[in-house]
Design a protein around this motif. Structure first.
Motif, PDB file in Angstrom:
ATOM      1  N   PRO A   1       1.957  12.376   2.715  1.00  0.00           N
ATOM      2  CA  PRO A   1       1.071  11.230   2.958  1.00  0.00           C
ATOM      3  C   PRO A   1      -0.064  11.181   1.938  1.00  0.00           C
ATOM      4  O   PRO A   1      -0.538  12.212   1.469  1.00  0.00           O
TER       5      PRO A   1
ATOM      6  N   GLU B   1       0.843  -1.198   0.000  1.00  0.00           N
ATOM      7  CA  GLU B   1       0.000   0.000   0.000  1.00  0.00           C
ATOM      8  C   GLU B   1       0.872   1.240   0.000  1.00  0.00           C
ATOM      9  O   GLU B   1       1.817   1.353   0.788  1.00  0.00           O
TER      10      GLU B   1
ATOM     11  N   LEU C   1       5.973   2.473   0.463  1.00  0.00           N
ATOM     12  CA  LEU C   1       4.886   1.507   0.534  1.00  0.00           C
ATOM     13  C   LEU C   1       5.061   0.598   1.743  1.00  0.00           C
ATOM     14  O   LEU C   1       6.180   0.301   2.139  1.00  0.00           O
ATOM     15  N   SER C   2       3.935   0.161   2.309  1.00  0.00           N
ATOM     16  CA  SER C   2       3.935  -0.809   3.393  1.00  0.00           C
ATOM     17  C   SER C   2       3.211  -2.054   2.926  1.00  0.00           C
ATOM     18  O   SER C   2       2.223  -1.972   2.188  1.00  0.00           O
TER      19      SER C   2
ATOM     20  N   ASP D   1      -6.257   9.668   3.171  1.00  0.00           N
ATOM     21  CA  ASP D   1      -6.750   8.548   3.981  1.00  0.00           C
ATOM     22  C   ASP D   1      -7.729   7.700   3.181  1.00  0.00           C
ATOM     23  O   ASP D   1      -8.581   8.221   2.473  1.00  0.00           O
TER      24      ASP D   1
ATOM     25  N   LYS E   1       1.958   4.702   1.009  1.00  0.00           N
ATOM     26  CA  LYS E   1       1.767   5.524   2.211  1.00  0.00           C
ATOM     27  C   LYS E   1       2.170   6.974   1.973  1.00  0.00           C
ATOM     28  O   LYS E   1       1.568   7.889   2.536  1.00  0.00           O
ATOM     29  N   TYR E   2       3.217   7.177   1.164  1.00  0.00           N
ATOM     30  CA  TYR E   2       3.710   8.528   0.874  1.00  0.00           C
ATOM     31  C   TYR E   2       4.038   8.644  -0.605  1.00  0.00           C
ATOM     32  O   TYR E   2       4.560   7.706  -1.206  1.00  0.00           O
TER      33      TYR E   2
ATOM     34  N   ARG F   1       9.360  -1.599   4.904  1.00  0.00           N
ATOM     35  CA  ARG F   1       8.732  -0.762   3.876  1.00  0.00           C
ATOM     36  C   ARG F   1       9.529  -0.838   2.587  1.00  0.00           C
ATOM     37  O   ARG F   1      10.728  -1.059   2.594  1.00  0.00           O
TER      38      ARG F   1
ATOM     39  N   THR G   1      -2.256   0.992  -4.347  1.00  0.00           N
ATOM     40  CA  THR G   1      -1.531  -0.250  -4.072  1.00  0.00           C
ATOM     41  C   THR G   1      -0.739  -0.745  -5.281  1.00  0.00           C
ATOM     42  O   THR G   1      -1.023  -0.368  -6.416  1.00  0.00           O
TER      43      THR G   1
END
Length: 133
Positions: A38, A30, A130-131, A41, A32-33, A116, A46
């Motif tokens: 960021p 996913e 990404l996480s 939300d 994230k930044y 990450r 992805t």
């Protein structure tokens, strides 16, 4: 989206073989930044790497798909084979989706750090973080 993107994956522990890298990147990541900022939300941007060398994901608004290959410690996303949906979203998500599409084209290297996946341009500027999902 033309061309090929090569991702050089590094970590504190060097990736020593093809199978280890292939296994590490498998699954869903996913965003994230984007360029240090960021993501919105619940925007669900992805990337997903599958065992059959397919890559798919969501840029915050539209789904995309294509192929990737692993050679040594490099991952190549083959953009000539990438396709995507063309749905409209709210303006903020459309801007983010366009940014994701544009920065993916600039990625040249990556680093695995603290679980990450960090993607950089050729100057070492952070493009995406990404996480694992």
């Amino acid at each position: 989206m033309g061309g090929v993107i090569a991702l050089l994956l590094t970590s504190c522990q060097a990736v020593s073989d093809h199978q280890r890298l292939q296994t590490f990147i498998l699954g869903t990541w996913e965003v994230k930044y984007i360029m240090g900022l960021p993501v919105i939300d619940s925007s669900h941007a992805t990337l997903n790497f599958s065992e059959d060398n397919k890559v798919m994901g969501n840029n915050s608004c539209n789904n995309f798909f294509g192929e990737y290959s692993v050679e040594g410690n490099k991952v190549k996303l083959i953009h000539a084979s990438v396709g995507s949906t063309k749905m409209m979203c709210i303006e903020a998500l459309m801007r983010q989706a366009n940014l994701v599409e544009n920065v993916i084209l600039l990625v040249t290297t990556a680093e695995i750090k603290a679980g990450r996946l960090n993607l950089f341009d050729y100057e070492g500027k952070s493009l995406l973080i990404l996480s694992r999902v």
